[in-house]
Each structure stands twice: as structure tokens, then as C-alpha cells.
Scaffold this motif. Structure first.
Motif, short mmCIF file in Angstrom:
data_model
loop_
_atom_site.label_atom_id
_atom_site.label_comp_id
_atom_site.label_asym_id
_atom_site.label_seq_id
_atom_site.Cartn_x
_atom_site.Cartn_y
_atom_site.Cartn_z
N THR A 109 22.15 81.03 77.89
CA THR A 109 22.02 81.94 79.78
C THR A 109 22.39 80.65 80.50
N GLY A 110 22.07 81.27 81.63
CA GLY A 110 23.09 80.64 82.79
C GLY A 110 23.04 81.40 83.91
N THR A 111 23.38 81.14 85.33
CA THR A 111 23.97 81.61 86.17
C THR A 111 25.05 81.75 85.65
N ASN A 112 26.43 80.99 85.15
CA ASN A 112 27.81 80.78 85.40
C ASN A 112 28.11 79.90 83.92
N GLY A 113 29.25 80.78 83.69
CA GLY A 113 29.55 79.86 82.18
C GLY A 113 29.26 79.92 81.10
N LYS A 114 28.07 81.43 81.07
CA LYS A 114 27.46 81.53 79.90
C LYS A 114 28.63 82.55 78.85
N THR A 115 29.25 83.62 79.67
CA THR A 115 30.16 84.71 78.70
C THR A 115 31.24 83.07 78.47
N THR A 116 32.08 82.23 78.64
CA THR A 116 33.42 81.15 78.24
C THR A 116 32.39 80.85 76.72
N THR A 117 30.80 80.15 77.43
CA THR A 117 30.47 79.04 76.75
C THR A 117 30.26 80.27 75.15
N ALA A 118 29.66 81.00 75.15
CA ALA A 118 29.84 82.01 74.16
C ALA A 118 30.48 82.53 73.95
N ALA A 119 31.67 82.76 74.46
CA ALA A 119 32.73 82.46 73.42
C ALA A 119 34.01 81.43 72.70
N MET A 120 33.56 80.40 73.20
CA MET A 120 33.31 79.16 72.66
C MET A 120 32.72 78.78 71.33
N LEU A 121 31.67 79.13 71.69
CA LEU A 121 30.98 78.90 70.44
C LEU A 121 31.56 79.51 69.69
#
Length: 437
Positions: A109-121
């Protein structure tokens, strides 16, 4: 067991299917009458065995034991107030998904970056040979998403589920317990739903609330809200990370220059994804391999095309003012920005300052484009113009751009004044750019 699922969207339909499979009698509810709903969604709902429709009213059916609201329904909505008054349990889709899942859930979770971080993971886990399910509000083309509850019912025990989790989804959780959870940041957003930043942050912190000592909580040590509000939530082992974390690079045999996605914010996302991968026991070499091959996600700093030395970049997923600064700072050279939409509340100043500092010209779109234009003018930035549509905005921006510059769709606002979601807005930008090329 009679369950009401509120909201006739993709998540509601997926929840209904999963509950019917568990033997529940499901009533799919929507306050809108049938004529205001998607014909395809209504037809799909009618075709589900064990499901009845309850449309055009905010009243709840009788004899319910559980209500599962869509994330878009605020806690003070009439059906939820009625459910509380009648003593009916309310649980979010992710709570039901957790109860049904046999595979471990890694949540972000997070205001920003969660989509990119999830895709990175996701890329990291795939590089490590894991059967990976990427679920939640993940941006994919044509609006296709995998609800967490659908992933939970599909993923075998030896798979891994990576889920992007919003504050809305966390409002009605009780036992939701990710094996590893990460909170990336907190900045003003959704203040049309939450009274204060503290309330917004406390809702985000619920991602850790049910964790036990064998679980991991990955937290951004550079974000004061995350530091303060995450501390008392849950029993998971804390793994703090820093945005640039140079100590991680030697451990992973990876330098920041090897990342294909630009910007300091994406370096922070990579560090968070790496920390989650290490906590999950993945080989550091595989973590580095996954990050090296990661090329970004649709509608997030996506290069759509180039003409006469001008790059056209789709960042439709930028839906709050705080994300604007990170997006603009990731680019070199001049920027012609396309910004606006429906403002969700909160302070505009960070967005105004970022546009004034990084953009040479701003083309305004949408319902609150004039509001943004006025805010820019009050700060001495007057190189703006209002467009009638996104296609018109692309034409106007292209006419302003010089070789070596970028035309960047960086809305900073929600899309619902003009589109069904950021995916449709991003596709409209792609189409308009395609007409130029």
C-alpha cells in the motif's frame, strides 16, 4: 448464509462468484437502476447461478449475515450504516480473499508507487521461478484487472499472490494478514473521503494490524507519516527501508543505473520490492535479474511515441498532486504538461510548484482544469491554455513542444469527470498521439 455484495463492478462480480462457490446465497446490490448500469455487467450477473440482483435502491435485503462493499462505497453510505445498525458483519473483498486463500499474500500500500512496486515484485518472483499472481488495482491494458479474491481462489498453495492494496479496501478488514506487507509513503490524497491525513494514514496502517511475529512489515523510514503511524500496528517484524539504500545494491549485485524505469521514486520502489523479496527468502541474484528486466507498467511513464524529436509519455496513473512532482522530476529536458481532471481534495501547492518548476507550458483538461490554472496563475505561472478534450490537449501540446522536449500526460487529478478510469484516459492519450504520428 445470505450475503449482500454492494457494487456491480468487476470486484463485486468476482466476489459473488467466489461466495457462491463457497455455498453462499448472494444478493448483488447497486443503488443505480438497471438502465444506468453496464448491459454487459448486468447480463454477467444474471448468468451467475445462486445470485439475485437488487438494483435501484440503497435499502438492504432481509436476512443477511454479511455485507461486502465495493471499495468505492464510503463507510458513511446508507447501506453500510444500515448494516451496522442491524448488527450485520461488514467485510471487504480483501478480507474474504484472505480467508479463502491457500497461497501466501504479499501486499503493498501507499499513496504513490504501489502499482509499480507490485509489478516489480511480480517480475522478481517470476525471475525466481515462482508461480505468481499479480492482483488488485493493477493497471493493465483494456481495463483488465485480477481482483484479489479471484487470485485467492485460483492460486495453489505453492504459488505467491502479490496484491496492490488501497486504503478503501482496508476500511473493513479484521483478520487480513499478509505474509509480507509494505507501506511505501503517505501524501495528501482522498481527502474528500477522509477528514484528516491522520485518519487516512491510520487506515493505511491497517495493512499490518493482524500480522504476527513470523510476518514482515516493510516500512519507508524516510516518510514521517509512515514511521509514526505504522509503529503500533501489528506484531510483524519491521524492515525499514530508505529511498536510495546504497547498501542494498552490493547485496543484490545491482546498481541504480541498471534500472530501466527512470526517477528517484522508482529507485525507492525497487528498494521496497527488493526488501520484500529478501524477506520472502528469494535469491538476491534473482531479485537483481527481475529488476533488470522490468520495463514498467501500462499508463505509468509509458513512452507512447516520438515525432520530430518530441517524446509523448502517458502517465495517466498519476491521479494525485503529490505524484506530479515525482513524475516531472524523472524527465530531463523541457516538458509540455497536460494536467487536470477531477480534484479529489487536498493541497494543490506541491503540484503547482512542480509544474511551475519543471514545465515550460501546461495544457489544462477536465472539470477542475480552470481551478489548477488559477492556482498556477496565483503562483506567477501563466503559460497555460484550456483544452476542450484530451485529443484537443494533445494537439495543443504538440504545437507548443520543441525538439528534445516531452509532452507528458500528468493529470494529478482523478479521471471520472471525463472517463471511466485512468486506463480509458491513458488509451485516449495513446489514440490521440497515434493520430499525430
Amino acid at each position: 448464509m445470505r450475503v449482500a455484495v454492494l457494487g456491480l463492478a468487476a470486484t463485486g462480480l468476482a466476489t459473488a462468484r467466489a461466495l457462491v462457490a463457497e455455498g453462499a446465497e448472494v444478493v448483488l446490490c447497486d443503488a443505480r437502476p438497471e438502465e444506468q448500469l453496464s448491459f454487459e455487467r448486468v447480463a454477467e450477473a444474471r448468468a451467475l447461478p445462486g445470485v439475485t440482483l437488487w438494483l435501484g435502491t440503497t435499502e438492504l435485503p432481509d436476512n443477511l449475515v454479511l455485507v461486502v462493499p465495493s471499495p468505492g462505497i464510503p463507510p458513511n453510505a446508507l447501506p453500510l450504516l444500515a448494516a451496522q445498525a442491524r448488527g450485520i458483519e461488514i467485510s471487504s473483498e480483501i478480507e474474504i480473499a484472505y480467508r479463502l486463500a491457500s497461497a501466501p499474500i504479499l501486499a503493498i500500500t501507499g499513496t504513490n508507487g504501489k502499482t509499480t512496486t507490485a509489478a516489480m515484485l511480480g517480475a522478481i518472483c517470476q525471475a525466481a521461478g515462482k508461480n505468481t499472481y499479480l492482483a488488485g488495482n493493477i493497471a493493465q491494458d483494456h481495463g483488465k484487472r485480477l481482483p484479489l479474491i479471484e487470485a485467492a481462489t485460483q492460486a495453489p498453495k505453492d504459488a505467491v499472490i502479490i496484491a496492490e492494496i488501497s486504503s478503501f479496501q482496508l476500511e473493513w478488514v479484521s483478520s487480513f494478514r499478509p505474509r509480507i506487507a509494505a507501506w511505501l509513503n503517505l501524501s495528501p490524497d482522498h481527502l474528500d473521503r477522509y477528514a484528516t491525513m491522520s485518519e487516512y494514514g491510520q487506515t493505511k496502517a491497517r495493512i499490518f494490524a493482524a500480522q504476527q511475529h513470523s510476518d514482515f512489515a516493510v516500512v519507508n523510514a524516510d516518510d514521517r507519516y509512515v514511521r509514526c503511524l505504522s509503529g503500533g500496528s501489528g506484531k510483524g517484524m519491521r524492515l525499514p527501508f530508505h529511498g536510495e539504500a546504497p547498501a542494498l545494491a552490493p547485496a543484490l549485485h545491482l546498481s541504480p543505473e541498471e534500472l530501466l524505469v527512470p526517477g528517484k521514486h522508482n529507485l525507492a520502489n525497487a528498494v521496497a520490492a527488493s526488501a520484500m523479496g529478501l524477506a520472502f527468502g528469494l535469491n538476491p541474484l534473482k531479485i537483481a535479474e527481475g529488476l533488470r528486466g522490468f520495463r514498467g507498467v501500462a499508463h505509468r511513464m509509458e513512452l507512447v511515441g516520438e515525432k520530430h524529436g518530441v517524446r509523448f509519455i502517458n502517465n495517466s496513473m498519476c491521479t494525485n498532486p503529490a505524484a506530479v512532482a515525482a513524475s516531472l522530476s524523472a524527465l530531463s529536458g523541457g516538458v509540455i504538461a497536460i494536467a487536470g481532471g477531477r480534484h479529489k481534495g487536498g493541497e494543490l501547492q506541491p503540484m503547482v510548484e512542480a509544474l511551475a518548476h519543471h514545465a515550460r507550458h501546461v495544457v489544462l483538461i477536465g472539470e477542475h482544469g480552470p481551478l489548477l490554472g488559477d492556482a498556477l496563475a496565483e503562483n506567477g505561472f501563466t503559460s497555460t491554455q484550456q483544452a476542450h478534450s484530451l485529443a484537443d490537449a494533445v494537439q495543443r501540446a504538440a504545437a507548443q513542444a520543441r525538439p528534445g522536449e516531452s509532452v507528458l500526460l500528468v493529470p494529478g487529478f482523478a479521471s471520472f469527470d471525463m472517463f471511466t478510469g485512468f486506463e480509458q484516459r491513458g488509451q485516449a492519450f495513446r489514440d490521440a498521439v497515434g493520430d499525430l504520428l
